[in-house]
Design a protein around this motif. Structure first.
Motif, PDB file in Angstrom:
ATOM      1  N   UNK A 146       0.718  -1.188   0.054  1.00 12.62           N
ATOM      2  CA  UNK A 146      -0.150  -0.042   0.083  1.00 12.62           C
ATOM      3  C   UNK A 146       0.847   1.225   0.060  1.00 12.62           C
ATOM      4  N   UNK A 147       0.194   2.311  -0.096  1.00 12.21           N
ATOM      5  CA  UNK A 147       0.891   3.477  -0.126  1.00 12.21           C
ATOM      6  C   UNK A 147       1.084   4.148   1.556  1.00 12.21           C
ATOM      7  N   UNK A 148       2.318   3.893   1.960  1.00  9.99           N
ATOM      8  CA  UNK A 148       1.996   4.081   3.558  1.00  9.99           C
ATOM      9  C   UNK A 148       1.588   5.336   4.263  1.00  9.99           C
ATOM     10  N   UNK A 149       2.073   6.397   3.475  1.00  8.67           N
ATOM     11  CA  UNK A 149       1.690   7.791   4.195  1.00  8.67           C
ATOM     12  C   UNK A 149       0.149   7.929   3.906  1.00  8.67           C
ATOM     13  N   UNK A 150      -0.419   7.661   2.733  1.00 11.86           N
ATOM     14  CA  UNK A 150      -1.844   7.886   2.396  1.00 11.86           C
ATOM     15  C   UNK A 150      -2.564   6.789   3.243  1.00 11.86           C
ATOM     16  N   UNK A 187     -11.576  -3.493  11.411  1.00 12.51           N
ATOM     17  CA  UNK A 187     -11.598  -2.823  10.120  1.00 12.51           C
ATOM     18  C   UNK A 187     -10.612  -2.504   9.427  1.00 12.51           C
ATOM     19  N   UNK A 188      -9.468  -1.928  10.223  1.00 13.11           N
ATOM     20  CA  UNK A 188      -8.180  -1.577   9.695  1.00 13.11           C
ATOM     21  C   UNK A 188      -7.485  -2.733   9.284  1.00 13.11           C
ATOM     22  N   UNK A 189      -7.448  -3.643  10.168  1.00 17.55           N
ATOM     23  CA  UNK A 189      -6.769  -5.093   9.819  1.00 17.55           C
ATOM     24  C   UNK A 189      -7.166  -5.837   8.566  1.00 17.55           C
ATOM     25  N   UNK A 190      -8.402  -5.807   8.291  1.00 16.14           N
ATOM     26  CA  UNK A 190      -8.998  -6.554   7.301  1.00 16.14           C
ATOM     27  C   UNK A 190      -8.750  -5.795   6.166  1.00 16.14           C
ATOM     28  N   UNK A 191      -8.427  -4.382   6.187  1.00 18.65           N
ATOM     29  CA  UNK A 191      -8.062  -3.780   4.934  1.00 18.65           C
ATOM     30  C   UNK A 191      -6.687  -4.034   4.585  1.00 18.65           C
ATOM     31  N   UNK A 192      -5.841  -4.147   5.632  1.00 20.62           N
ATOM     32  CA  UNK A 192      -4.327  -4.352   5.211  1.00 20.62           C
ATOM     33  C   UNK A 192      -3.702  -5.936   5.230  1.00 20.62           C
ATOM     34  N   UNK A 193      -4.407  -6.542   5.741  1.00 20.30           N
ATOM     35  CA  UNK A 193      -3.718  -7.956   6.052  1.00 20.30           C
ATOM     36  C   UNK A 193      -3.546  -8.566   4.650  1.00 20.30           C
ATOM     37  N   UNK A 194      -2.461  -9.682   4.582  1.00 17.00           N
ATOM     38  CA  UNK A 194      -1.992  -9.872   3.132  1.00 17.00           C
ATOM     39  C   UNK A 194      -3.068 -10.733   2.650  1.00 17.00           C
ATOM     40  N   UNK A 195      -3.249 -10.604   1.293  1.00 16.26           N
ATOM     41  CA  UNK A 195      -4.148 -11.280   0.477  1.00 16.26           C
ATOM     42  C   UNK A 195      -3.881 -13.085   0.520  1.00 16.26           C
TER      43      UNK A 195
END
Length: 208
Positions: A146-150, A187-195
């Motif tokens: 992901x784009x880390x700062x965004x 919610x945050x983890x579901x958005x960022x966890x690896x596919x």
């Protein structure tokens, strides 16, 4: 803790309470001195201006969040725990000191463009800290590219939006305050966890 630090903390605590209740411009250094039960000279010994008191409070509160996340990372270095705690910690501290949390909301910033720019610089420092957590997670392949700062700004913005509703003080706000930490952490983890392996490809990361 030394006497000087205790006194400075007391000044900041009372100033935060007054800023939250009266607003920045309606709060004078003399009012802060009276609330903290110190002389006006004692305040100026620690802080050169009301603006300096205000930014010392913001800096301290953001540092408390960073320290809370680092304490979790010391126990469990996983990216998942770090990301979840970024979402949780704001609400944990909100329960301890709701009035101070109001000052962290950008809706409560003073109208002065110069003060807003300085406050935004402090927020950016914390967002960059969260972005570094995301970069570490990507390097360890514990979170998706992901784009880390965004992504850091999106995560913090989500937390701030829900916090604003929690500050209303009504029954719905109290319910949100209880449910929000875990809801947003999940919610945050579901958005960022690896596919999952073999899942769809994620967008390639760009630098900040």
């Amino acid at each position: 803790m030394g006497t000087k630090l205790v006194l400075a903390d007391r000044i900041m605590e009372e100033a935060a309470r007054l800023f939250a209740r009266r607003g920045f411009y309606a709060t004078s250094m003399r009012a802060i001195a009276q609330a903290a039960k110190v002389s006006i000279g004692a305040i100026y010994h620690y802080f050169s201006s009301k603006e300096e008191v205000y930014f010392a409070i913001l800096r301290r509160e953001l540092e408390r969040r960073r320290a809370a996340v680092e304490a979790i990372r010391a126990k469990s270095p996983s990216a998942e725990e770090a990301i979840r705690h970024v979402a949780r910690v704001h609400f944990e501290l909100l329960k301890e000191s709701g009035e101070t949390i109001r000052l962290l909301s950008r809706a409560w910033l003073p109208d002065s463009p110069a003060l807003r720019r300085k406050a935004q610089a402090l927020y950016q420092e914390f967002a960059e800290y969260v972005a570094e957590l995301l970069k570490e997670g990507m390097a360890a392949r514990q979170i998706r590219p992901c784009h880390p700062l965004i992504t850091a700004y999106a995560l913090l913005g989500m937390v701030e939006t829900v916090t604003a509703r929690c500050l209303a003080g009504d029954e719905v706000a109290r319910e949100y305050l209880e449910r929000a930490p875990e809801e947003l952490a999940e919610m945050a983890w579901r958005a960022l966890r690896p596919a999952p392996q073999g899942g769809g490809a994620c967008r390639k990361e760009h630098g900040p």
